[in-house]
Write a protein that holds these residues in place. Structure first.
Motif, mmCIF file in Angstrom:
data_model
loop_
_atom_site.group_PDB
_atom_site.id
_atom_site.type_symbol
_atom_site.label_atom_id
_atom_site.label_comp_id
_atom_site.label_asym_id
_atom_site.label_seq_id
_atom_site.Cartn_x
_atom_site.Cartn_y
_atom_site.Cartn_z
ATOM 1 N N GLY A 128 8.182 44.296 25.104
ATOM 2 C CA GLY A 128 7.391 43.824 23.780
ATOM 3 C C GLY A 128 6.113 43.011 24.408
ATOM 4 N N LEU A 215 9.754 30.469 20.455
ATOM 5 C CA LEU A 215 10.639 29.899 21.620
ATOM 6 C C LEU A 215 9.843 29.671 22.808
ATOM 7 C CD1 LEU A 215 12.928 32.539 22.828
ATOM 8 C CD2 LEU A 215 11.669 32.785 20.798
ATOM 9 N N ALA A 229 10.706 34.744 27.852
ATOM 10 C CA ALA A 229 10.720 36.199 27.883
ATOM 11 C C ALA A 229 11.597 36.494 26.806
ATOM 12 C CB ALA A 229 11.294 36.674 29.088
ATOM 13 N N ALA A 230 12.286 35.637 26.294
ATOM 14 C CA ALA A 230 13.414 36.187 25.412
ATOM 15 C C ALA A 230 12.739 36.125 23.863
ATOM 16 C CB ALA A 230 14.456 35.167 25.309
ATOM 17 N N HIS A 231 11.287 36.403 23.853
ATOM 18 C CA HIS A 231 10.729 36.503 22.735
ATOM 19 C C HIS A 231 11.272 37.311 21.520
ATOM 20 C CE1 HIS A 231 9.422 40.089 24.229
ATOM 21 N NE2 HIS A 231 9.068 40.470 22.991
ATOM 22 N N LEU A 232 11.150 37.007 20.276
ATOM 23 C CA LEU A 232 11.666 37.816 19.269
ATOM 24 C C LEU A 232 10.749 38.515 18.369
ATOM 25 C CD1 LEU A 232 14.731 35.576 18.469
ATOM 26 C CD2 LEU A 232 14.790 38.013 18.831
ATOM 27 N N GLU A 233 10.832 39.292 17.678
ATOM 28 C CA GLU A 233 9.981 39.596 16.532
ATOM 29 C C GLU A 233 8.824 39.589 16.452
ATOM 30 O OE1 GLU A 233 11.977 37.853 13.178
ATOM 31 O OE2 GLU A 233 14.055 38.648 13.899
ATOM 32 N N GLY A 234 8.045 40.375 17.555
ATOM 33 C CA GLY A 234 6.631 40.232 17.327
ATOM 34 C C GLY A 234 5.979 39.225 17.870
ATOM 35 N N LYS B 8 21.884 36.747 11.312
ATOM 36 C CA LYS B 8 21.406 37.113 12.801
ATOM 37 C C LYS B 8 22.946 36.657 13.544
ATOM 38 C CE LYS B 8 17.000 37.733 12.258
ATOM 39 N NZ LYS B 8 16.932 38.505 11.053
ATOM 40 N N THR B 11 21.219 36.753 17.837
ATOM 41 C CA THR B 11 20.102 36.154 18.133
ATOM 42 C C THR B 11 19.727 34.910 17.509
ATOM 43 O OG1 THR B 11 18.835 37.427 16.306
ATOM 44 C CG2 THR B 11 19.187 38.438 18.551
ATOM 45 N N LEU B 14 18.445 31.865 19.529
ATOM 46 C CA LEU B 14 17.183 32.162 20.332
ATOM 47 C C LEU B 14 16.073 31.370 20.090
ATOM 48 C CD1 LEU B 14 17.495 35.973 21.660
ATOM 49 C CD2 LEU B 14 18.866 34.087 22.461
ATOM 50 N N ARG B 15 15.554 31.080 19.116
ATOM 51 C CA ARG B 15 14.386 30.185 18.628
ATOM 52 C C ARG B 15 14.613 28.938 18.794
ATOM 53 N NH1 ARG B 15 10.122 33.069 16.459
ATOM 54 N NH2 ARG B 15 10.525 35.426 16.020
ATOM 55 N N TRP B 20 19.230 27.737 25.926
ATOM 56 C CA TRP B 20 19.986 28.278 27.184
ATOM 57 C C TRP B 20 20.859 27.180 27.579
ATOM 58 C CZ3 TRP B 20 14.698 28.358 26.796
ATOM 59 C CH2 TRP B 20 14.205 27.236 27.667
ATOM 60 N N ALA B 95 16.712 39.529 26.938
ATOM 61 C CA ALA B 95 16.587 38.330 25.921
ATOM 62 C C ALA B 95 17.885 37.697 25.660
ATOM 63 C CB ALA B 95 16.016 38.910 24.608
ATOM 64 N N GLU B 98 18.809 35.546 28.924
ATOM 65 C CA GLU B 98 17.959 34.304 29.352
ATOM 66 C C GLU B 98 17.826 33.610 28.101
ATOM 67 O OE1 GLU B 98 13.868 35.689 30.094
ATOM 68 O OE2 GLU B 98 14.502 36.456 32.192
ATOM 69 N N GLY B 99 18.349 33.765 26.914
ATOM 70 C CA GLY B 99 17.788 32.934 26.007
ATOM 71 C C GLY B 99 19.187 32.414 25.480
ATOM 72 N N LEU B 242 20.750 44.930 17.646
ATOM 73 C CA LEU B 242 19.493 44.549 18.093
ATOM 74 C C LEU B 242 18.597 45.678 18.498
ATOM 75 C CD1 LEU B 242 17.937 41.933 18.710
ATOM 76 C CD2 LEU B 242 19.223 41.668 20.810
ATOM 77 N N LEU B 245 11.770 47.122 19.899
ATOM 78 C CA LEU B 245 10.792 47.966 19.509
ATOM 79 C C LEU B 245 9.595 47.847 20.219
ATOM 80 C CD1 LEU B 245 9.569 49.939 16.913
ATOM 81 C CD2 LEU B 245 8.851 47.708 15.889
ATOM 82 N N GLY B 253 8.870 43.936 19.823
ATOM 83 C CA GLY B 253 9.727 42.914 20.052
ATOM 84 C C GLY B 253 11.240 43.340 19.680
ATOM 85 N N ASN B 254 12.074 42.225 19.800
ATOM 86 C CA ASN B 254 13.661 42.503 19.478
ATOM 87 C C ASN B 254 13.802 42.121 18.151
ATOM 88 O OD1 ASN B 254 14.612 43.585 22.042
ATOM 89 N ND2 ASN B 254 14.066 41.460 22.700
ATOM 90 N N TYR B 255 14.394 42.853 17.212
ATOM 91 C CA TYR B 255 14.887 42.637 15.928
ATOM 92 C C TYR B 255 16.105 42.738 15.733
ATOM 93 C CZ TYR B 255 9.785 42.890 15.354
ATOM 94 O OH TYR B 255 8.323 42.800 15.322
ATOM 95 N N GLU B 256 16.997 41.807 15.218
ATOM 96 C CA GLU B 256 18.413 41.970 14.987
ATOM 97 C C GLU B 256 18.252 42.450 13.525
ATOM 98 O OE1 GLU B 256 21.090 38.790 15.763
ATOM 99 O OE2 GLU B 256 22.657 40.103 15.060
#
Lengths: 236, 445
Positions: A128, A215, A229-234, B8, B11, B14-15, B20, B95, B98-99, B242, B245, B253-256
């Protein structure tokens, strides 16, 4: 060349105690050996073989299968530029060519001052943030040529010492407890409870492109902002 | 819109700040799934997981519950979690580890309770030092919290977990190669049969190997029930998936997302998801499920991202990595890079893979460099046919594992969809796309 030093020998013995069979600890111990010397020396591998009950040839034969192990000294910083498909689509080969020119070495080469070794790496799972690279396996994403120059300057000047420790993938990993399922015993547990101070701060750097990566744990250097690194969604 | 309504499952934390850590995990209901599991019988949980129909998230898509059911009844039994994520353009497990390392630990413990595992090994790719650090730190905390080790939460269930680093070998994501590696050997995939480590795995003992994302679903399934999980998704593709993309999109990015409810068009173009192709270029092709999967064209944009639908158009959902490529992409170069990867990562046991990979790479390289011949197109298909007879999908196999048969799809799909482009390289004596050359120096394989 040296064998495992006393501290690392203890770490190795602690690792062996975690597995039903000693040989399973081989790869983790080789990581520790590489962390100690910068590469896998013959004497070091012989020593590891003694610990896990293998002939030297079996140790070397196993180690040579794995890309992370080196049998010759490498630079203080191992820069692995990903050129696999996701990064290639975002200009990874331009980045790699720039890195070659900047450092004056081809992939696999080490700079004369022993500071940098350059590698042409396979996918590093930070797609990403392509194109990405790792320095001693610490992540830097969205790297352009200017970012690369700033990054190498920062590394040379010691400005990233916290984010990029000397290489060794287990250098900040410490298990604080032994096997416990069978019940508490008096002497079973390795008590090196100290976990590397940076674990919590946990950097996996890339260039910040805005606030959307929620995050983020920002820590600005001249080269990059440090985010998770565990970024999400763009990343917009 | 189904795109964002689904919960979700793996994930959602994760935000959160310092997601962690144990404090963060406990503040969000952490380890409640395990506590609940310990009040149930293993069979009850197994039934619930069967109801949930969790397909393995590593690529093969085998039902987790069914896999557990194949376990040979003999002790000891081991559980190994596959965190050796290295399929190009896949970065979801990275992700998750780590997250949210505690979620992985809790999921693994629930699985271990069901199968009666004597020990759990979390095999994490060696190139992920931060993941290894956070996972080990989380594990240390989990021991202190009483979630791992002797008499977990005061129950009769005891199990230990070991975090094990790999050392850089894509093939160790193949489950039998992973077990060889965990035994301290070269990562050679094992000869089948036996086909399943559930029969003969680590140290010859029955072993379950599950993917990181697969077991990360378990705490939620325990708390919300297999029915709630199965209510999401469609057909065999239940729950959420998950999706990683990458490539030529504006917002990689990762999209769930709820599985089977979203199409490629949604994922790539929805402004909340991929946001469209970079620079608003035209979409040329999509690699739909990791680089092992056959490419698909824009005519398939409205296909649902489910296992069955993607299989229905002759490809696979695989690892959940989606790579759109825009019209500036040279498909010869893309195929060359994918084949080069597999050639570099071939373990060398089987001739079709070890030799065929090198031949494909060399032929593609000379076409890309403008030194190709028209007969090279047939030669490429001939080599593909020797690696995987018939060059069909799913691929026939002449090798111990599926790494070799993963090479032909990019080449065959490229030749099928973009034959004119290959011919243009040959006839013009150069690559028609800028920059019209490969890098000056390539690392030796």
């Amino acid at each position: 060349m040296p064998r495992l030093n006393p501290d690392n020998l203890q770490r190795a013995l602690d690792l062996i105690a975690l597995y039903p069979q000693p040989r399973s600890a081989l790869i983790p111990i080789l990581h520790i050996l590489q962390e100690q010397d910068g590469y896998l020396s013959e004497d070091g591998m012989n020593h590891v073989g003694e610990l896990v009950g293998l002939e030297a040839v079996e140790v070397r034969g196993t180690a040579s299968f794995y890309d992370m192990f080196h049998f010759e000294p490498v630079g203080r910083y191992l820069i692995a530029v990903c050129t696999n498909i996701a990064c290639m689509l975002q200009g990874a080969y331009r980045l790699l060519e720039h890195a070659e020119e900047r450092l004056g070495v081809a992939p696999g080469g080490t700079t004369a001052d022993g500071m940098f070794t350059l590698e042409d790496a396979e996918c590093l799972a930070l797609c990403g943030n392509a194109p990405c690279l790792t320095v001693n396996w610490r992540f830097f994403g969205d790297v352009d040529p200017e970012g690369f120059d700033a990054l190498t300057d920062d590394l040379r000047n010691g400005r990233l010492d916290d984010e990029v420790p000397p290489h060794g993938t287990l250098i900040r990993v410490r298990r604080s407890v032994g096997l416990a399922a069978a019940g508490p015993t008096d002497e079973a547990t390795p008590q090196s409870a100290e976990v590397g101070a940076d674990v919590d701060a946990g950097p996996a750097p890339h260039r910040s492109t805005g606030p959307a990566v929620e995050l983020s744990t920002h820590r600005t250097t001249t080269a990059t902002n440090v985010v998770d690194a565990a970024h999400l969604e763009g990343r917009q | 819109m189904p795109v964002t309504d689904a919960p979700k499952i793996v994930t959602r934390r994760l935000r959160q700040d310092r997601s962690w850590t144990l404090e963060s995990y406990l503040a969000d209901g952490g380890y409640q799934g395990l506590r609940k599991a310990l009040t149930m019988t293993p069979q009850e949980i197994h039934d619930s997981v069967n109801t949930a129909n969790i397909l393995g998230r590593g690529g093969a898509g085998f039902e987790a519950g069914r896999k557990w059911g194949m376990l040979r009844q003999e002790s000891p039994v081991y559980l190994t979690i596959n965190g050796d994520e290295s399929e190009p353009a896949t970065f979801k497990d990275h992700a998750l580890i780590e997250g949210d390392p505690h979620q992985l630990i809790e999921g693994a413990l629930i699985c271990a309770y069901v199968i009666g595992a004597a020990q759990i090994f979390l095999y994490v790719r060696g190139e992920f030092p931060l993941a290894l650090e956070r996972l080990q730190a989380a594990l240390n905390d989990a021991y202190g919290y009483g979630a791992v080790g002797h008499r977990i939460f005061g129950s009769d269930f005891s199990v230990d977990i070991v975090v094990h680093p790999g050392a850089g070998a894509y093939i160790c994501g193949e489950e039998t190669a992973l077990l060889e590696s965990l035994e301290g050997k070269r990562g050679y995939p094992r000869i089948k049969p036996p086909f399943f480590p559930a029969v003969m795995g680590l140290y010859g003992a029955p072993t379950i190997v599950n993917n990181v994302e697969t077991v990360s679903n378990l705490p939620w399934v325990l708390l919300n029930g297999g029915d709630s999980f199965a209510a999401l998704g469609d057909g065999r593709s239940k729950g959420t998936k998950l999706l990683a993309l990458a490539g030529h999109v504006k917002r990689p990015g990762n999209y769930e997302l709820e599985w089977a409810k979203v199409t490629f068009r949604d994922l790539i173009f929805d402004p909340r998801l991929g946001g469209g192709i970079r620079d608003d270029n035209n979409l040329k092709a999509i690699i739909p499920g990791g680089v092992s999967s056959p490419w698909i064209g824009p005519e398939h944009l409205d296909v649902s991202l489910s296992n069955e639908a993607i299989a229905g158009i002759g490809s696979m959902a695989g690892s959940g990595s989606v790579i759109p490529m825009d019209h500036t992409t040279c498909t010869v170069r893309a195929a060359w890079r994918i084949v080069r990867f597999f050639h570099r990562e071939s373990c060398g046991q089987c001739t079709p893979c070890r030799e065929g990979g090198g031949w494909l790479e060399k032929v593609l390289e000379r076409i890309e460099a403008g030194r190709g011949r028209e007969a090279d197109l047939d030669l490429l298909m001939d080599i593909c046919d020797n690696i995987s007879p018939g060059v069909a999908w799913p691929p026939a196999q002449t090798t111990i594992c599926v790494l070799g048969p993963s090479m032909p799809p990019s080449v065959a799909a490229g030749l099928r969809m973009f034959k004119d482009e290959y011919l243009a390289h040959v006839r013009e004596g150069r690559c028609p796309f800028p920059p019209d050359r490969l890098p000056r120096r390539l690392a030796r394989v």
